[in-house]
Scaffold this active site. Structure first.
Site, PDB file in Angstrom:
ATOM      1  N   LYS A 100       3.263  -5.873   6.739  1.00 37.61           N
ATOM      2  CA  LYS A 100       4.660  -6.319   6.772  1.00 37.61           C
ATOM      3  C   LYS A 100       5.574  -5.104   6.846  1.00 37.61           C
ATOM      4  CE  LYS A 100       3.554 -10.543   4.237  1.00 37.61           C
ATOM      5  NZ  LYS A 100       3.737 -11.310   2.985  1.00 37.61           N
ATOM      6  N   ASP A 155      -5.191 -14.922  -3.050  1.00 38.51           N
ATOM      7  CA  ASP A 155      -3.801 -14.983  -2.591  1.00 38.51           C
ATOM      8  C   ASP A 155      -2.991 -15.981  -3.397  1.00 38.51           C
ATOM      9  OD1 ASP A 155      -1.711 -14.231  -0.829  1.00 38.51           O
ATOM     10  OD2 ASP A 155      -2.002 -16.091   0.295  1.00 38.51           O
ATOM     11  N   ARG A 204      22.622  11.690  11.512  1.00 38.95           N
ATOM     12  CA  ARG A 204      22.417  10.288  11.133  1.00 38.95           C
ATOM     13  C   ARG A 204      20.974   9.842  11.317  1.00 38.95           C
ATOM     14  NH1 ARG A 204      24.546   8.268   7.616  1.00 38.95           N
ATOM     15  NH2 ARG A 204      22.378   7.980   6.972  1.00 38.95           N
ATOM     16  N   LYS A 221      -8.126 -14.448   7.345  1.00 41.21           N
ATOM     17  CA  LYS A 221      -7.095 -15.058   6.508  1.00 41.21           C
ATOM     18  C   LYS A 221      -7.175 -16.582   6.580  1.00 41.21           C
ATOM     19  CE  LYS A 221      -3.073 -12.971   6.507  1.00 41.21           C
ATOM     20  NZ  LYS A 221      -3.029 -12.431   5.127  1.00 41.21           N
ATOM     21  N   GLU A 251      -9.709 -13.792   2.802  1.00 42.66           N
ATOM     22  CA  GLU A 251      -8.644 -14.279   1.922  1.00 42.66           C
ATOM     23  C   GLU A 251      -8.939 -15.709   1.499  1.00 42.66           C
ATOM     24  OE1 GLU A 251      -4.123 -14.040   2.890  1.00 42.66           O
ATOM     25  OE2 GLU A 251      -4.780 -16.054   3.462  1.00 42.66           O
TER      26      GLU A 251
END
Length: 287
Positions: A132, A219, A98, A164, A198
């Site tokens: 992510k 973005d 598994r 960012k 960004e």
């Protein structure tokens, strides 16, 4: 990135989570001397990733388990194809099954989706991943992206500079200009480190260009805005598109002239590829 030590560490955690006190089903039902042979078979078409991780899961349980690989990471496969053969003590094969499949199915799912994104871009832009990722499994998932023909963005916060929207908000609150902040940051960085910034509006681009950022991420821009951004930047920085990136939107985004397309969808919402381990006991009586 995906080192032997990283593989072993993650596998040991997973194996211990699955059988912290041993496999009581195997111990109760399977004779100690039983041997088994099992084929890793594809149930659907896809792109392989994690085959070495798959193999290592078995040998961590029992070093005597033998693995014969019939395909390599990055290979495309079709439903019904045998990708590897596992043979050895039946208890060990069943205990590792598994965990071995979980890793290989997940990684192959990422590789398969990435390949579709790369094909959709048709060489007009580089497809890259994001941060992510599943906590603790970033190296595995980013490896799978590469297996699918994509590229890695920064691995984490320690290996690349990326300012960012929230970084820019802090700068604004402190009364600093974006251009000056970029220039000051460069004085504190090694000469080998590039700076990415960004932006989420076209009117932010001139200040970033004034600060001489190396990469500008546009973005959540529409295709029309992306084309305008590419024209405005005019080769003075690498242009990255991010946000609203799906398999359906990739061709239109790639056609805008951006250099890079980044997508969290490569790793954060991928369905595992259906792979199965078809097992036959070769010594069911334990003789």
């Amino acid at each position: 990135m995906l080192t032997a030590a990283t593989i072993d560490s993650a596998l040991r955690l997973a194996l211990n989570e699955d059988a912290p006190w041993g496999d009581i089903t195997g111990e109760a039902f399977i004779p100690a001397g039983a041997a088994a042979r099992a084929d890793l078979r594809a149930r659907e078409d896809g792109v392989l990733a994690g085959i070495d991780v798959f193999a290592r899961a078995f040998t961590l349980v029992d070093p005597s388990v033998a693995i014969e690989l019939h395909a390599a990471d990055g290979d495309a496969f079709t439903a019904g194809e045998v990708l590897a053969t596992v043979s050895g003590p039946a208890r060990a094969v069943l205990q590792a099954e598994r965990i071995a499949l979980n890793f290989c199915q997940r990684m192959s799912g990422i590789a398969s989706v990435t390949r579709r994104f790369v094909d959709a871009a048709d060489g007009r832009a580089r497809i890259v991943d994001t941060r992510k990722t599943t906590p603790g499994l970033r190296a595995f998932e980013k490896h799978a992206v590469v297996c699918g023909g994509g590229h890695n963005h920064r691995f984490g916060l320690s290996d690349a500079v990326m300012a960012k929207d929230n970084h820019l908000a802090v700068l604004t609150g402190e009364g600093l200009s974006v251009a000056e902040a970029i220039r000051q940051a460069r004085t504190r960085l090694p000469h080998t480190t590039r700076i990415e910034v960004e932006v989420d509006r076209l009117d932010q681009v001139p200040a970033v260009l004034e600060g001489e950022a190396d990469i500008i991420m546009l973005d959540n821009f529409t295709p029309a805005q992306l084309r305008e951004g590419v024209e405005l930047i005019s080769g003075r920085a690498v242009v990255e598109a991010s946000g609203n990136v799906t398999l359906d939107t990739i061709p239109e985004i790639a056609a805008t002239g951006v250099d890079v397309i980044s997508s969290g969808a490569l790793t954060h919402s991928v369905r595992s590829i259906d792979l199965g381990l078809d097992l036959v006991l070769t010594n069911p009586a334990g003789n």
